[in-house]
Write an enzyme that holds these catalytic residues in place. Sequence first.
Site, PDB file in Angstrom:
ATOM      1  N   SER A   1       1.023  -1.172  -0.074  1.00 30.37           N
ATOM      2  CA  SER A   1       0.041   0.084   0.007  1.00 30.37           C
ATOM      3  C   SER A   1       1.212   1.053  -0.261  1.00 30.37           C
ATOM      4  O   SER A   1       0.372   2.335  -0.069  1.00 30.37           O
ATOM      5  CB  SER A   1      -0.925  -0.152   0.742  1.00 30.37           C
ATOM      6  OG  SER A   1      -0.369   0.490   2.375  1.00 30.37           O
TER       7      SER A   1
ATOM      8  N   MET B   1       9.823  -6.975   5.025  1.00 25.79           N
ATOM      9  CA  MET B   1       9.650  -7.974   7.135  1.00 25.79           C
ATOM     10  C   MET B   1      11.166  -8.521   6.538  1.00 25.79           C
ATOM     11  O   MET B   1      11.191  -9.011   7.776  1.00 25.79           O
ATOM     12  CB  MET B   1       9.110  -8.632   6.731  1.00 25.79           C
ATOM     13  CG  MET B   1       7.220  -8.093   7.179  1.00 25.79           C
ATOM     14  SD  MET B   1       6.978  -6.287   7.734  1.00 25.79           S
ATOM     15  CE  MET B   1       6.960  -6.884   9.124  1.00 25.79           C
TER      16      MET B   1
ATOM     17  N   HIS C   1       8.112   2.803   9.614  1.00 21.49           N
ATOM     18  CA  HIS C   1       7.555   2.447  10.782  1.00 21.49           C
ATOM     19  C   HIS C   1       6.443   2.540  11.360  1.00 21.49           C
ATOM     20  O   HIS C   1       6.134   4.377  11.520  1.00 21.49           O
ATOM     21  CB  HIS C   1       8.409   1.798  11.615  1.00 21.49           C
ATOM     22  CG  HIS C   1       8.225   1.319  12.760  1.00 21.49           C
ATOM     23  ND1 HIS C   1       8.415   0.167  12.550  1.00 21.49           N
ATOM     24  CD2 HIS C   1       7.495   1.992  14.107  1.00 21.49           C
ATOM     25  CE1 HIS C   1       7.750  -0.313  14.130  1.00 21.49           C
ATOM     26  NE2 HIS C   1       7.632   0.290  14.693  1.00 21.49           N
TER      27      HIS C   1
END
Length: 202
Positions: A13, A90, A109
């Site tokens: 996204s 990740m 983050h």
Amino acid sequence: MLKVGVLASGRGSNLQSIIDSIKAGVLKAEIKIVITDKAAAKALDRAEKYNIANSYINPKIYENKSDFEQAMIDLLEEHKVDLVVMAGFMRILSPYFVKHYRNRVMNIHPSLLPSFTGLHAQKQALDYGVKVAGCTVHFADEGMDTGPIILQATVPVMDDDTEETLSQRILEEEHRIYPKAIKLFSEGRLEVKDGKVLIINN
């Protein structure tokens, strides 16, 4: 024009927000390559939709992390990337990778760093009972969610917030400030000094 390489593991996204900013003419940059470590990452579909070069690199076929990262570096170098953007990637990058792209790797983050690093930052914020949460764009360094902070945005924490509702509110801010941080980089307005990012007014 700034050449960007995007590392992603999931739905992408934030990748979409960068694409949208470029298409709107707000961000003068070109995404040269999207790299994922997950074969099913929706970020690959987004790249395909916009005819952006993309590659799935399977970390399991490499003997060690260094070889996996070297495969990523080789692709990024092949596309002459100026800035590496982590968009939901990740994995913690090794010191070797970070050194290769020192102050040229951005990460976002979902917390106001240095608070609530690692996974489930939104849940950490709720469990702690903070009244304000948010997100942080920073240059990646050898640590986890550390490195010089570029931009931050805040959102209020509501009494009835769940991890999902807070995450969604934070995500909207992520989509706003990530392209903004990349734009500042593209304009040469970010200077790292003594571990802090100075935003230069042209």
